[in-house]
Motif scaffolding. Structure first.
Motif, PDB file in Angstrom:
ATOM      1  N   SER A   8       0.895  -1.242   0.130  1.00  0.00           N
ATOM      2  CA  SER A   8      -0.010  -0.188   0.063  1.00  0.00           C
ATOM      3  C   SER A   8       0.667   1.275  -0.090  1.00  0.00           C
ATOM      4  N   GLY A   9       2.190   1.325   0.022  1.00  0.00           N
ATOM      5  CA  GLY A   9       3.011   2.371   0.471  1.00  0.00           C
ATOM      6  C   GLY A   9       3.041   3.031   1.641  1.00  0.00           C
ATOM      7  N   ILE A  10       3.466   4.189   1.712  1.00  0.00           N
ATOM      8  CA  ILE A  10       3.879   4.898   2.923  1.00  0.00           C
ATOM      9  C   ILE A  10       3.157   6.399   2.612  1.00  0.00           C
ATOM     10  N   VAL A  11       2.805   6.959   3.511  1.00  0.00           N
ATOM     11  CA  VAL A  11       2.384   8.369   3.510  1.00  0.00           C
ATOM     12  C   VAL A  11       3.232   9.203   4.442  1.00  0.00           C
ATOM     13  N   PRO A  12       4.338   9.427   3.811  1.00  0.00           N
ATOM     14  CA  PRO A  12       5.469  10.318   4.593  1.00  0.00           C
ATOM     15  C   PRO A  12       5.194  11.870   4.839  1.00  0.00           C
ATOM     16  N   CYS A  13       5.681  12.456   6.026  1.00  0.00           N
ATOM     17  CA  CYS A  13       5.689  13.845   6.622  1.00  0.00           C
ATOM     18  C   CYS A  13       7.115  14.100   6.219  1.00  0.00           C
ATOM     19  N   LYS A  14       7.448  15.097   5.400  1.00  0.00           N
ATOM     20  CA  LYS A  14       8.636  15.469   5.018  1.00  0.00           C
ATOM     21  C   LYS A  14       8.956  16.597   6.088  1.00  0.00           C
ATOM     22  N   THR A  15      10.206  16.619   6.272  1.00  0.00           N
ATOM     23  CA  THR A  15      10.962  17.490   7.288  1.00  0.00           C
ATOM     24  C   THR A  15      12.366  18.013   6.855  1.00  0.00           C
ATOM     25  N   TRP A  20       9.169  11.378   8.315  1.00  0.00           N
ATOM     26  CA  TRP A  20       8.623  10.265   9.235  1.00  0.00           C
ATOM     27  C   TRP A  20       7.152   9.830   8.631  1.00  0.00           C
ATOM     28  N   TRP A  21       6.912   8.534   8.982  1.00  0.00           N
ATOM     29  CA  TRP A  21       5.508   8.098   8.784  1.00  0.00           C
ATOM     30  C   TRP A  21       5.269   7.025   9.750  1.00  0.00           C
ATOM     31  N   GLN A  22       3.999   6.575   9.757  1.00  0.00           N
ATOM     32  CA  GLN A  22       3.637   5.541  10.646  1.00  0.00           C
ATOM     33  C   GLN A  22       2.586   4.494  10.354  1.00  0.00           C
ATOM     34  N   LEU A 102       5.223  14.495  14.781  1.00  0.00           N
ATOM     35  CA  LEU A 102       6.292  13.593  15.399  1.00  0.00           C
ATOM     36  C   LEU A 102       6.716  13.926  16.884  1.00  0.00           C
ATOM     37  N   LEU A 103       6.707  15.373  16.938  1.00  0.00           N
ATOM     38  CA  LEU A 103       7.023  16.126  18.380  1.00  0.00           C
ATOM     39  C   LEU A 103       5.653  16.712  18.802  1.00  0.00           C
ATOM     40  N   TYR A 107       7.282  18.960  13.586  1.00  0.00           N
ATOM     41  CA  TYR A 107       7.165  18.285  12.408  1.00  0.00           C
ATOM     42  C   TYR A 107       5.647  17.610  12.405  1.00  0.00           C
ATOM     43  N   GLU A 108       4.729  18.697  12.236  1.00  0.00           N
ATOM     44  CA  GLU A 108       3.397  18.529  11.975  1.00  0.00           C
ATOM     45  C   GLU A 108       3.029  18.231  10.705  1.00  0.00           C
ATOM     46  N   THR A 109       2.188  17.353  10.326  1.00  0.00           N
ATOM     47  CA  THR A 109       1.711  17.081   8.865  1.00  0.00           C
ATOM     48  C   THR A 109       0.703  18.307   8.610  1.00  0.00           C
ATOM     49  N   ASP A 110       0.535  18.321   7.204  1.00  0.00           N
ATOM     50  CA  ASP A 110      -0.333  19.268   6.943  1.00  0.00           C
ATOM     51  C   ASP A 110      -1.674  18.568   6.727  1.00  0.00           C
ATOM     52  N   ALA A 111      -2.804  19.125   6.666  1.00  0.00           N
ATOM     53  CA  ALA A 111      -4.289  18.481   6.767  1.00  0.00           C
ATOM     54  C   ALA A 111      -4.495  17.328   5.779  1.00  0.00           C
ATOM     55  N   LEU A 112      -3.892  17.603   4.331  1.00  0.00           N
ATOM     56  CA  LEU A 112      -4.082  16.567   3.424  1.00  0.00           C
ATOM     57  C   LEU A 112      -3.329  15.298   3.887  1.00  0.00           C
ATOM     58  N   THR A 113      -1.904  15.524   4.203  1.00  0.00           N
ATOM     59  CA  THR A 113      -1.233  14.268   4.744  1.00  0.00           C
ATOM     60  C   THR A 113      -1.896  13.615   5.831  1.00  0.00           C
ATOM     61  N   TYR A 114      -2.363  14.253   6.925  1.00  0.00           N
ATOM     62  CA  TYR A 114      -2.955  13.783   8.008  1.00  0.00           C
ATOM     63  C   TYR A 114      -4.102  12.879   7.668  1.00  0.00           C
ATOM     64  N   ASP A 115      -4.841  13.510   6.662  1.00  0.00           N
ATOM     65  CA  ASP A 115      -6.253  12.870   6.347  1.00  0.00           C
ATOM     66  C   ASP A 115      -5.510  11.591   5.544  1.00  0.00           C
ATOM     67  N   GLU A 116      -4.548  11.403   4.799  1.00  0.00           N
ATOM     68  CA  GLU A 116      -4.129  10.228   4.258  1.00  0.00           C
ATOM     69  C   GLU A 116      -3.622   9.224   5.159  1.00  0.00           C
ATOM     70  N   MET A 117      -2.902   9.779   6.235  1.00  0.00           N
ATOM     71  CA  MET A 117      -2.330   8.895   7.373  1.00  0.00           C
ATOM     72  C   MET A 117      -3.420   8.303   7.914  1.00  0.00           C
ATOM     73  N   GLN A 118      -4.665   8.839   8.359  1.00  0.00           N
ATOM     74  CA  GLN A 118      -5.637   8.184   9.001  1.00  0.00           C
ATOM     75  C   GLN A 118      -6.323   7.167   7.933  1.00  0.00           C
TER      76      GLN A 118
END
Length: 152
Positions: A8-15, A20-22, A102-103, A107-118
């Motif tokens: 399924s791939g990963i949904v990374p948050c760039k820094t 980082w991803w989960q 992450l902390l 290193y907060e995700t943007d709304a779109l990335t967070y939605d994809e992570m969920q």
């Protein structure tokens, strides 16, 4: 059988230091040092709610984790003499414990990335609950935060 993330791939948050991803169970941190490093040049202190990463005397990550982890089950490695890969074992491992950052306040995700992570964590949970089905090609539409998934 392939691991869920491999399909399924990963949904990374760039820094500024990498990404980082989960998954449901773990947080993955990839630090691109941009230069050759050795394990001896790395100090990675992982506590239940804190992390501090120092490479060649330079502090790259330091702060309070978004949620608690199991430090004894967390690991780090140096790969290709350039990348530091850290795997944190989450204390709370359900789809509703998707980390927004992450902390705390870093290193907060943007709304779109967070939605994809969920969405990804929900699909992973469904895969674990229904091991005979392949959810890697499944998709959910709409805004996940607006009331739950809609499968297509």
């Amino acid at each position: 059988m392939a691991h869920f993330d491999e399909r399924s791939g990963i949904v990374p948050c760039k820094t500024e230091w990498g990404s980082w991803w989960q998954t449901l169970d773990e947080i993955y941190i990839e630090v691109d040092t941009g230069r050759e490093i050795s394990a001896k040049s790395v100090k990675c202190d992982i506590k239940a709610k804190q992390i501090k990463v120092v490479v060649n005397g330079e502090t790259l990550i330091d702060g309070t984790l978004f949620e608690a982890v199991h430090p004894d089950d967390s690991t780090w490695t140096v790969e290709d003499k350039r990348f530091l890969r850290i795997c944190l074992s989450k204390s709370l491992t359900t789809a509703d414990h998707c980390w927004k950052s992450l902390l705390l306040n870093q290193y907060e995700t943007d709304a779109l990335t967070y939605d994809e992570m969920q969405k990804k964590l929900t699909l992973q949970r469904f895969q674990l609950e229904n091991p005979g089905f392949d959810f890697s090609g499944a998709s959910m539409s709409g805004n996940y935060q607006g009331g739950g998934p809609q499968f297509s």
